[in-house]
Design a protein around this motif. Structure first.
Motif, mmCIF file in Angstrom:
data_model
loop_
_atom_site.group_PDB
_atom_site.id
_atom_site.type_symbol
_atom_site.label_atom_id
_atom_site.label_comp_id
_atom_site.label_asym_id
_atom_site.label_seq_id
_atom_site.Cartn_x
_atom_site.Cartn_y
_atom_site.Cartn_z
ATOM 1 N N PRO B 184 0.797 -1.230 0.000
ATOM 2 C CA PRO B 184 0.000 0.000 0.000
ATOM 3 C C PRO B 184 0.833 1.285 0.000
ATOM 4 O O PRO B 184 0.307 2.348 -0.302
ATOM 5 N N ARG B 185 2.133 1.174 0.329
ATOM 6 C CA ARG B 185 2.973 2.371 0.243
ATOM 7 C C ARG B 185 3.209 2.743 -1.204
ATOM 8 O O ARG B 185 3.480 3.892 -1.529
ATOM 9 N N ILE B 186 3.115 1.769 -2.099
ATOM 10 C CA ILE B 186 3.303 2.020 -3.528
ATOM 11 C C ILE B 186 1.959 2.165 -4.223
ATOM 12 O O ILE B 186 1.781 3.020 -5.089
ATOM 13 N N VAL B 187 1.000 1.329 -3.831
ATOM 14 C CA VAL B 187 -0.331 1.351 -4.451
ATOM 15 C C VAL B 187 -1.357 1.675 -3.371
ATOM 16 O O VAL B 187 -1.820 0.787 -2.660
ATOM 17 N N PRO B 188 -1.698 2.963 -3.215
ATOM 18 C CA PRO B 188 -2.633 3.324 -2.147
ATOM 19 C C PRO B 188 -3.983 2.614 -2.293
ATOM 20 O O PRO B 188 -4.687 2.446 -1.300
ATOM 21 N N ALA B 189 -4.327 2.179 -3.497
ATOM 22 C CA ALA B 189 -5.610 1.505 -3.707
ATOM 23 C C ALA B 189 -5.522 0.001 -3.493
ATOM 24 O O ALA B 189 -6.453 -0.729 -3.832
ATOM 25 N N ALA B 190 -4.420 -0.472 -2.950
ATOM 26 C CA ALA B 190 -4.292 -1.915 -2.711
ATOM 27 C C ALA B 190 -5.372 -2.387 -1.750
ATOM 28 O O ALA B 190 -5.761 -1.659 -0.833
ATOM 29 N N ARG B 191 -5.885 -3.590 -1.963
ATOM 30 C CA ARG B 191 -6.941 -4.149 -1.124
ATOM 31 C C ARG B 191 -6.387 -5.225 -0.206
ATOM 32 O O ARG B 191 -5.493 -5.976 -0.592
ATOM 33 N N GLY B 248 -13.758 -12.982 -0.462
ATOM 34 C CA GLY B 248 -14.929 -12.109 -0.453
ATOM 35 C C GLY B 248 -16.237 -12.859 -0.618
ATOM 36 O O GLY B 248 -17.249 -12.273 -0.991
ATOM 37 N N GLY B 249 -16.233 -14.167 -0.377
ATOM 38 C CA GLY B 249 -17.476 -14.917 -0.414
ATOM 39 C C GLY B 249 -17.933 -15.291 -1.827
ATOM 40 O O GLY B 249 -18.973 -15.916 -1.998
ATOM 41 N N THR B 250 -17.166 -14.926 -2.848
ATOM 42 C CA THR B 250 -17.554 -15.335 -4.202
ATOM 43 C C THR B 250 -17.296 -16.822 -4.345
ATOM 44 O O THR B 250 -16.462 -17.399 -3.657
ATOM 45 N N MET B 251 -18.050 -17.463 -5.264
ATOM 46 C CA MET B 251 -17.916 -18.905 -5.431
ATOM 47 C C MET B 251 -16.606 -19.265 -6.121
ATOM 48 O O MET B 251 -16.034 -20.315 -5.913
ATOM 49 N N GLU B 252 -16.173 -18.375 -6.979
ATOM 50 C CA GLU B 252 -14.998 -18.712 -7.768
ATOM 51 C C GLU B 252 -13.764 -17.989 -7.225
ATOM 52 O O GLU B 252 -13.842 -16.850 -6.782
ATOM 53 N N GLN B 253 -12.649 -18.668 -7.310
ATOM 54 C CA GLN B 253 -11.417 -18.081 -6.816
ATOM 55 C C GLN B 253 -10.996 -16.917 -7.720
ATOM 56 O O GLN B 253 -11.174 -16.951 -8.930
ATOM 57 N N ALA B 254 -10.437 -15.879 -7.130
ATOM 58 C CA ALA B 254 -9.943 -14.759 -7.920
ATOM 59 C C ALA B 254 -8.817 -15.237 -8.824
ATOM 60 O O ALA B 254 -8.061 -16.149 -8.471
ATOM 61 N N GLY B 360 -3.602 -15.880 -21.440
ATOM 62 C CA GLY B 360 -3.575 -14.458 -21.776
ATOM 63 C C GLY B 360 -3.113 -13.562 -20.651
ATOM 64 O O GLY B 360 -2.995 -12.347 -20.818
ATOM 65 N N ILE B 361 -2.852 -14.144 -19.487
ATOM 66 C CA ILE B 361 -2.417 -13.328 -18.353
ATOM 67 C C ILE B 361 -1.042 -12.702 -18.648
ATOM 68 O O ILE B 361 -0.820 -11.509 -18.395
ATOM 69 N N THR B 362 -0.141 -13.530 -19.188
ATOM 70 C CA THR B 362 1.200 -13.034 -19.490
ATOM 71 C C THR B 362 1.144 -11.856 -20.460
ATOM 72 O O THR B 362 1.780 -10.820 -20.246
ATOM 73 N N ALA B 363 0.359 -12.013 -21.490
ATOM 74 C CA ALA B 363 0.250 -10.954 -22.500
ATOM 75 C C ALA B 363 -0.263 -9.664 -21.878
ATOM 76 O O ALA B 363 0.263 -8.569 -22.112
ATOM 77 N N LYS B 364 -1.287 -9.787 -21.037
ATOM 78 C CA LYS B 364 -1.883 -8.612 -20.393
ATOM 79 C C LYS B 364 -0.868 -7.929 -19.460
ATOM 80 O O LYS B 364 -0.789 -6.704 -19.381
ATOM 81 N N SER B 404 -3.453 -1.982 -11.588
ATOM 82 C CA SER B 404 -4.617 -1.409 -12.280
ATOM 83 C C SER B 404 -5.096 -2.300 -13.411
ATOM 84 O O SER B 404 -6.291 -2.534 -13.580
ATOM 85 N N ALA B 405 -4.140 -2.808 -14.182
ATOM 86 C CA ALA B 405 -4.508 -3.588 -15.364
ATOM 87 C C ALA B 405 -5.333 -4.813 -14.992
ATOM 88 O O ALA B 405 -6.194 -5.240 -15.761
ATOM 89 N N PHE B 406 -5.073 -5.356 -13.817
ATOM 90 C CA PHE B 406 -5.812 -6.561 -13.421
ATOM 91 C C PHE B 406 -6.980 -6.246 -12.489
ATOM 92 O O PHE B 406 -7.487 -7.110 -11.776
ATOM 93 N N ASP B 407 -7.421 -4.969 -12.511
ATOM 94 C CA ASP B 407 -8.610 -4.554 -11.750
ATOM 95 C C ASP B 407 -8.520 -4.895 -10.269
ATOM 96 O O ASP B 407 -9.501 -5.319 -9.656
ATOM 97 N N LEU B 408 -7.330 -4.752 -9.709
ATOM 98 C CA LEU B 408 -7.164 -5.043 -8.289
ATOM 99 C C LEU B 408 -7.425 -3.829 -7.415
ATOM 100 O O LEU B 408 -7.588 -3.951 -6.199
#
Lengths: 423, 423
Positions: B184-191, B248-254, B360-364, B404-408
């Motif tokens: 979070p010191r680098i990415v203030p929006a880190a969750r 976060g209680g979702t059925m599928e793993q992030a 496609g993760i590597t490419a992204k 950001s690119a991975f919507d984290l």
């Protein structure tokens, strides 16, 4: 070529430089061909720092945990001494009290050594190592808990190790040059004793000389371990504590070994105690239940007209409040008149094994005090000691007058600093 | 109503007030009906102070004595925590690693736990006590010497105790709120992650996230101990490290758990290595003999015209000098051209168990780096991780762009301080 046990106190291990100096001294003994076993105290003020921390988290910390805490102090100093020895090209192995086989009873904070099983020490010595043992600590025989030995604990560890290992000598290194005929801060002409008997040293220790703790001397006497008290800051010979000393090479033992003083006591007088069987017993029972340590006790002859008597005793000032509380509780039961508390007192003691065979010592002592204008409050004696209670501010002149009267003054004054030995 | 094991690090035990706060938190768990076992580190900076003392008496202290020295730190903190608990009206028993039955191999300074024999712990729990265990330390099975576990040692102690006691959970208390998707010191929006799998946590730890040590996570995975990483400064839920997380209680793993970075490595390139069988082996043999830990290794395809290749690898900067010396010694034997050393690098890693099933993760990832203007130096991958080496001053923008690119990025920014966890 035998085993030498050495003890270094906190003031000899105050910082890294002091530890390196101690390491050099240990290595000198190893180079001289001895097997060396060293008991160390915690560094300088580190025990006080740990006590402060304990006080900050709990006003009444459990004794078991206090022992766990305080034993960290010797663990630090012993590891550092072993490192400093290694840096000089010798190998050392440090052992906790438990590892060294210091087996105690289970009284936390003031445990007594009941056995030493030094298997790891003798193995390490056989492998050519110098052995460093944490002083002041052990492990209880029944509960396997870590214990500490209380005041003077590291001295006791050292002498107990010397006994168990059948060492040639136990050297107690401290910040003074040895045992003196009086406190040199009060009597600049005080002389260092070349040797002193166990029984005289016991009396000196009991009468306020802080250089060796009572338990250490008792242990040395029981097992016949020669104790050499000397300074870690010089190469001078110190004072030998042995069974049969011959001070200065003379054939005959000196009559008087020294003058000790103690400013740590207070006096309580129970005024107007009915002179009946059992009243005194009830008073001392109450004090015993309150864990009060008594020193001198005096009971006046009762005045025939009143059948009332006064009972006075001295005790450590730290026990004063507990004693007053215990006595207040039994006032109605005993029927005494009132309590007097005086902590402006001091005790001056003349000690010498030779006084057994020399009459007139008491008269000479009291005459010296009288000519110095010092009034005597209480008197107590043993075979080799005479103690008097005086007012606190007359202690110095009483010590000086007595020291001179018995021709103890040295012709040349040695420069020393006389201080407590810590634990 | 089962057994809860908790670990408190040095930053949670910085002073008497911090220790009292920790004691209150421990007692809350006891009040809730749990049996509580606590592993503690040394207080605040006390380990550094002991290291300074060791350095002052010896430049190269023996490892055995260093372990003896450093283990004093946990002894102090555990006794103080036990005292603070006692002050709250509960009883606690502190145990050294040895007393707690933490049995290790005999490698001083980085011993491995080979068994836990927690007889004294289970007895103390049965008697209703809270148990405090010194982290980071044990006793060797064969030599009975005191050992330390090295970096992350207290985390490992806690998880190993949890496994041996079949605890319901191992709570790792630290100075941050949990495991975040990035620093979070680098990415203030880190969750903060609600949960993460053991294997992802292992990759995060290996890639520079300092919150949990690798060995602790490995231990947790092997014995299936749920690890709850949380702050000792708040009551917030932290991050659960488990086998099968559902964030976060979702059925599928992030798909992606987080972005880790590491600025502690350097890169060495061996230029112009003859492209013959055995040359690379000789290079890595020499590095292994010098005890150098390697991370990423890349060998370029040799240019057909020269039959020479370049071999690059990354390693901890602290091993840099040893590696360069080892390689210099074999230059004639191997016949390479020259060595290049670069410690101005950083590693950025994208970690997520979901990337196994999502092409496609590597490419992204690489596209995100490219659009941020970050050049990629080296690449390495595992099944659930992609790592790249970039220049040190581009680490921050690489981490932000990837996050950001991975919507984290979180919608609301949590205020946290992200720091190392000590030992």
């Amino acid at each position: 070529m035998g085993i030498v046990v050495q003890k270094y106190g906190g003031s000899s291990l105050a910082d890294a430089d002091a530890i390196k100096r101690v390491a050099r001294r240990i290595v000198e003994n190893k180079k001289a061909g001895h097997d060396v076993v060293v008991a160390v105290s915690a560094m300088g003020d580190s025990t006080d720092e740990l006590l402060d921390l304990a006080g900050a988290v709990s006003p009444l910390p459990p004794a078991r945990e206090m022992d766990m805490l305080l034993t960290a102090g010797e663990r630090i100093s012993m590891a550092l001494v072993a490192m400093a020895i290694s840096d000089l090209g010798f190998t050392a192995r440090s052992f906790t009290g438990s590892q060294a086989g210091v087996i105690t009873d289970s009284v936390h904070g003031k445990a007594k050594i009941i056995d030493i099983t030094p298997g790891r020490i003798t193995s390490a010595l056989a492998d050519g190592h110098i052995v460093i043992v944490a002083g002041f600590q052990g492990v209880s025989a029944d509960t396997k808990e870590i214990t500490t030995l209380g005041r003077g604990g590291t001295d006791t560890t050292a002498v107990a190790l010397a006994a168990a290992l059948e060492a040639d000598v136990c050297e107690i290194y401290t910040d003074v040059d040895g045992v003196f005929t009086a406190d040199p801060r009060i009597v600049p002409a005080a002389r260092k004793l070349a040797s002193v008997s166990y029984e005289e040293m016991l009396e000196l220790a009991a009468c306020g000389a802080k250089i060796l703790h009572l338990r250490c001397v008792e242990y040395g006497r029981r097992y016949g371990i020669p104790i050499h008290v000397r300074s870690s800051f010089s190469q001078l010979e110190g004072t030998w504590v042995v069974q049969d000393p011959t001070d200065g090479g003379t054939m005959e033992q000196a009559i008087i070994s020294g003058v000790a003083h103690d400013r740590s006591e207070a006096k309580i007088t129970v005024v107007g105690v009915p002179d009946k069987v059992g009243e005194a017993a009830r008073i001392f029972e109450a004090l015993s239940e309150a864990q009060v340590n008594l020193d001198m006790i005096v009971q006046n002859v009762s005045a025939a007209t009143t059948s009332l008597t006064d009972i006075s005793f001295t005790l450590p000032r730290t026990d004063g409040q507990a004693a007053m509380n215990a006595l207040a509780k039994i006032q109605a039961e005993v029927g005494y008149d009132k309590l007097l508390y005086d902590d402006k007192i001091g005790k001056v003691s003349l000690i010498g094994a030779g006084m057994r065979s020399h009459p007139g010592i008491t008269a000479k002592f009291f005459a010296a005090l009288a000519s110095a204008g010092v009034n005597i409050g209480m008197i107590s004696t043993s075979e080799i000691r005479i103690s008097v209670v005086v007012t606190e501010d007359e202690v110095d002149q009483a010590v000086r007058a007595t020291h001179s009267a018995f021709d103890l003054d040295a012709e040349e004054i040695e420069a020393v600093v006389y201080g407590g030995s810590g634990r």
